[in-house]
Design a protein around this motif. Structure first.
Motif, PDB file in Angstrom:
ATOM      1  N   SER A 277      11.987  71.557  11.273  1.00  0.00           N
ATOM      2  CA  SER A 277      12.533  71.541   9.931  1.00  0.00           C
ATOM      3  C   SER A 277      11.531  72.172   8.956  1.00  0.00           C
ATOM      4  O   SER A 277      10.326  71.988   9.087  1.00  0.00           O
TER       5      SER A 277
ATOM      6  N   LEU B  22       9.949  72.298   5.299  1.00  0.00           N
ATOM      7  CA  LEU B  22       9.793  71.515   4.074  1.00  0.00           C
ATOM      8  C   LEU B  22       9.831  72.452   2.881  1.00  0.00           C
ATOM      9  O   LEU B  22       9.073  73.428   2.832  1.00  0.00           O
TER      10      LEU B  22
ATOM     11  N   ALA C  89      16.270  76.110  -0.492  1.00  0.00           N
ATOM     12  CA  ALA C  89      16.927  75.272   0.519  1.00  0.00           C
ATOM     13  C   ALA C  89      18.371  75.708   0.744  1.00  0.00           C
ATOM     14  O   ALA C  89      18.847  75.754   1.894  1.00  0.00           O
TER      15      ALA C  89
ATOM     16  N   ARG D 270      17.198  74.461   9.317  1.00  0.00           N
ATOM     17  CA  ARG D 270      17.140  73.053   8.919  1.00  0.00           C
ATOM     18  C   ARG D 270      16.041  72.912   7.882  1.00  0.00           C
ATOM     19  O   ARG D 270      14.881  73.231   8.157  1.00  0.00           O
TER      20      ARG D 270
ATOM     21  N   SER E 170      14.222  70.451   4.690  1.00  0.00           N
ATOM     22  CA  SER E 170      14.050  69.162   4.029  1.00  0.00           C
ATOM     23  C   SER E 170      13.502  69.433   2.640  1.00  0.00           C
ATOM     24  O   SER E 170      12.504  70.137   2.484  1.00  0.00           O
TER      25      SER E 170
ATOM     26  N   VAL F 125      11.720  68.350  -0.842  1.00  0.00           N
ATOM     27  CA  VAL F 125      10.776  67.406  -1.428  1.00  0.00           C
ATOM     28  C   VAL F 125      10.760  67.688  -2.922  1.00  0.00           C
ATOM     29  O   VAL F 125      10.325  68.759  -3.347  1.00  0.00           O
TER      30      VAL F 125
ATOM     31  N   ARG G 169      22.864  67.221   0.262  1.00  0.00           N
ATOM     32  CA  ARG G 169      23.112  66.395   1.451  1.00  0.00           C
ATOM     33  C   ARG G 169      24.402  66.856   2.138  1.00  0.00           C
ATOM     34  O   ARG G 169      24.468  66.964   3.365  1.00  0.00           O
TER      35      ARG G 169
ATOM     36  N   LEU H 259      21.425  69.425   4.322  1.00  0.00           N
ATOM     37  CA  LEU H 259      19.994  69.420   4.067  1.00  0.00           C
ATOM     38  C   LEU H 259      19.467  67.990   4.050  1.00  0.00           C
ATOM     39  O   LEU H 259      20.167  67.068   3.622  1.00  0.00           O
ATOM     40  N   ASN H 260      18.244  67.820   4.494  1.00  0.00           N
ATOM     41  CA  ASN H 260      17.608  66.508   4.462  1.00  0.00           C
ATOM     42  C   ASN H 260      17.049  66.295   3.051  1.00  0.00           C
ATOM     43  O   ASN H 260      16.187  67.051   2.604  1.00  0.00           O
ATOM     44  N   VAL H 261      17.532  65.273   2.371  1.00  0.00           N
ATOM     45  CA  VAL H 261      17.078  64.973   1.008  1.00  0.00           C
ATOM     46  C   VAL H 261      16.409  63.601   0.929  1.00  0.00           C
ATOM     47  O   VAL H 261      16.292  63.027  -0.152  1.00  0.00           O
ATOM     48  N   ASP H 262      15.942  63.097   2.073  1.00  0.00           N
ATOM     49  CA  ASP H 262      15.292  61.787   2.100  1.00  0.00           C
ATOM     50  C   ASP H 262      14.023  61.758   1.250  1.00  0.00           C
ATOM     51  O   ASP H 262      13.610  60.699   0.783  1.00  0.00           O
TER      52      ASP H 262
END
Length: 97
Positions: free
Chosen positions: A2, A4, A54, A63, A65, A67, A82, A86-89
């Motif tokens: 992934s 960043l 992103a 992929r 993520s 930040v 999301r 996309l990873n939005v954790d």
């Protein structure tokens, strides 16, 4: 793997100015320059460095993520990202701003 993507998530305000700025700025009146212009339309677009990067990575099948930090008005943006997979954790939403 992934990728960043760190940066800003923002809304861009895009104004449509039908004239030419050069017609509004007169050389002999620069000392009383008014930088207010009437714009008939204003639209809101998804923006910010992290958001744009992103988004384009997702279009390429990568992929990513994100930040970033947003205020309470950015919750809709986070959900949009999301929904694109996309990873939005790692996006912090501050509900006090």
């Amino acid at each position: 793997m992934s990728i960043l993507v760190s940066g800003s998530l923002a809304f861009d305000a895009i104004a449509n100015f039908p004239g030419r700025f050069a017609d509004q700025i007169l050389a002999d009146r620069l000392h009383i320059l008014n930088v207010s212009f009437l714009v008939p339309t204003l639209r809101r677009e998804w923006g910010g460095c992290a958001g744009n990067i992103a988004y384009n990575l997702a279009l390429l099948g990568a992929r990513a993520s994100v930040v970033a930090a947003v205020g309470s008005d950015g919750r809709e943006y986070v959900e949009r990202l999301r929904g694109m997979g996309l990873n939005v954790d790692a996006v912090m939403v501050d509900d006090h701003t």
